[in-house]
Design a protein around this motif. Structure first.
Motif, short mmCIF file in Angstrom:
data_model
loop_
_atom_site.label_atom_id
_atom_site.label_comp_id
_atom_site.label_asym_id
_atom_site.label_seq_id
_atom_site.Cartn_x
_atom_site.Cartn_y
_atom_site.Cartn_z
N SER A 1 10.94 -30.66 3.79
CA SER A 1 11.60 -32.35 3.88
C SER A 1 10.42 -33.13 4.53
N GLY A 2 11.39 -33.89 5.42
CA GLY A 2 10.01 -34.65 5.20
C GLY A 2 9.03 -34.54 7.21
N MET B 1 4.76 -34.59 8.17
CA MET B 1 4.85 -35.07 9.62
C MET B 1 3.88 -34.13 10.28
N THR C 1 14.67 -43.39 13.27
CA THR C 1 15.89 -43.75 12.64
C THR C 1 17.10 -43.51 13.59
N ILE D 1 9.29 -42.58 6.70
CA ILE D 1 10.10 -41.81 6.18
C ILE D 1 11.60 -42.86 5.86
N GLN E 1 14.78 -38.02 0.02
CA GLN E 1 16.21 -38.01 -0.03
C GLN E 1 16.23 -39.76 1.11
C1 LIG Z 1 15.02 -38.27 8.38
C2 LIG Z 1 13.92 -39.08 9.19
C3 LIG Z 1 12.46 -37.48 9.77
C4 LIG Z 1 12.45 -36.07 8.84
O1 LIG Z 1 12.71 -35.87 7.30
P1 LIG Z 1 13.36 -34.34 7.29
O2 LIG Z 1 13.67 -34.97 5.49
O3 LIG Z 1 15.25 -34.12 8.25
O4 LIG Z 1 12.97 -33.69 7.63
C5 LIG Z 1 10.95 -37.28 9.92
N1 LIG Z 1 11.17 -38.88 10.57
C6 LIG Z 1 11.96 -39.69 9.66
C7 LIG Z 1 12.03 -41.29 10.96
C8 LIG Z 1 13.29 -39.61 9.38
O5 LIG Z 1 14.00 -40.48 9.60
#
Ligand SMILES: *Cc1c(COP(=O)(O)O)cnc(C)c1O
Length: 362
Positions: free
Chosen positions: A65-66, A70, A141, A168, A191
């Motif tokens: 995942s995002g 990071m 976000t 993201i 996503q």
């Molecule tokens: C959603 C989001 C994340 C984390 O993403 P995951 O896919 O839930 O790990 C990190 N940074 C930002 C700015 C996001 O919007």
């Protein structure tokens, strides 16, 4: 069976196009083939084009995942010799801060109030110090704040800081220019604005960052970007990737390319947000963000509990808005504008709000 026929205004996973969804029901192909490599090289080319990256930039596709990207960006671009500035205006800034702590990388946090914009006066005390890097979530976000990237970029250039931008929820929703802003590493995920299922995140590295990655040895195998870079040269990944999501990403990137490219997509998201915001002024909501991003509108309901509104819309109207977590849960909910949403969808949601108002629930 989990129910999926909802109108989805969350911040991710967001609604996908027909074409992306159709790929979801196909058999998953074997991936160590020239055909899959070609698809991956096209993904890299289109991501670089839309990020406005240097032609020698590289893209690492990670099956995480995002947050995985990071973490990968942090541990591959920095070492314990570094000293970072971290912007923390909400949950995602806090995550960067926690990671820096976990890896014992020295850092100072700029803590902002929820919804507060980053201004020159926040950066001024850090001018001419011995910092080496800067971590920011371009769009925080959790509070809908879009940070002033040109200002951050100028500050980093002046002070020779390596800039990591988590985009993201802003890549392809808000204007972004990796090369012009001298961003070292840019992060995004499948996503949110990419409007695909979750499972893949990616790190775009500037040519300088690629060198930096090759000179570091993070205590980690799966997130070691050297492996991703090396395998990526031939359009492959070191480990089995989320093959299907990568094929869906390809369909989505090609779709955007055929429909006017990233600028047209940013405009579409911006118009979707403007349409919603211009039509809620007579509803009992307060806007939360001082510097709103296109991807989401966080709202504070003046007379009702934010989490209750989320629950009622879900259970009685088949609409998902996005609840907030932690200490924001009762006060703030968010309405997303990312993915395949239309102005008619905004109308459906606004009518539901008006109905709640009529019922005395808003
Ligand atoms: C959603 C989001 C994340 C984390 O993403 P995951 O896919 O839930 O790990 C990190 N940074 C930002 C700015 C996001 O919007």
């Amino acid at each position: 069976m989990i129910e999926t026929s909802f109108l989805n205004f969350t911040v991710g996973p967001v609604q996908s196009s027909e074409e992306v969804r159709a790929i979801g029901k196909l058999q998953v192909p074997y991936f160590r083939t020239p055909e899959f490599s070609e698809l991956m090289l096209e993904n890299e080319r289109l991501v670089k084009k839309f990020a406005k990256a240097d032609e020698n930039a590289r893209v690492c596709f990670m099956t995480t995942s995002g947050t995985g990207s990071m973490e990968a960006a942090l541990i591959n671009c920095f070492t314990q010799e570094d000293k970072l500035i971290v912007v923390n205006g909400g949950s995602f800034g806090e995550r960067f801060e926690q990671m820096a702590e976990l890896y014992h990388i020295s850092h100072t946090t700029i803590k902002l109030k929820h919804g507060e914009a980053l201004r020159a006066e926040h950066l001024a005390p850090f001018e001419g110090q011995d910092y080496t890097g800067f971590l920011v979530n371009m769009h925080e976000t959790s509070t809908g704040v879009l940070y002033d990237m040109p200002m951050i970029s100028d500050f980093c250039r002046r002070n020779h800081l390596f800039l990591v931008a988590d985009t993201i929820s802003s890549f392809m929703c808000d204007p972004f220019n990796m090369k012009e802003w001298n961003v070292g590493a840019m992060i995004t995920g499948s996503q949110k604005a990419l409007a695909c299922p979750p499972g893949v995140s990616l790190v775009v590295l500037s040519p300088e960052a690629v060198e930096r990655v090759y000179s570091h040895n993070p205590m980690c195998m799966y997130l070691d970007l050297k492996l991703a870079l090396k395998n990526g040269e031939r359009g492959q990944t070191p480990f089995t990737p989320a093959v299907q999501t990568l094929i869906q990403i390809n369909a989505r990137l090609r779709q955007i390319d055929a429909n006017g490219g990233v600028d047209a997509e940013v405009k579409r998201c911006s118009e979707q947000a403007q349409d919603f915001r211009s039509r809620i002024s007579d509803l009992p909501f307060e806007l939360v963000s001082e510097s709103p991003a296109n991807g989401v509108t966080p709202l504070h309901p003046l007379h009702a509990n934010a989490y209750e509104i989320f629950k009622i819309l879900k259970d009685e109207y088949r609409i998902w808005i996005c609840p907030n977590g932690g200490d924001m849960a009762d006060k703030i909910f968010r309405v997303g504008h990312m993915g395949c949403l239309t102005k008619d969808d905004n109308t459906t949601l606004i009518n539901a709000f008006k109905d709640l108002q009529k019922r005395g629930l808003l």
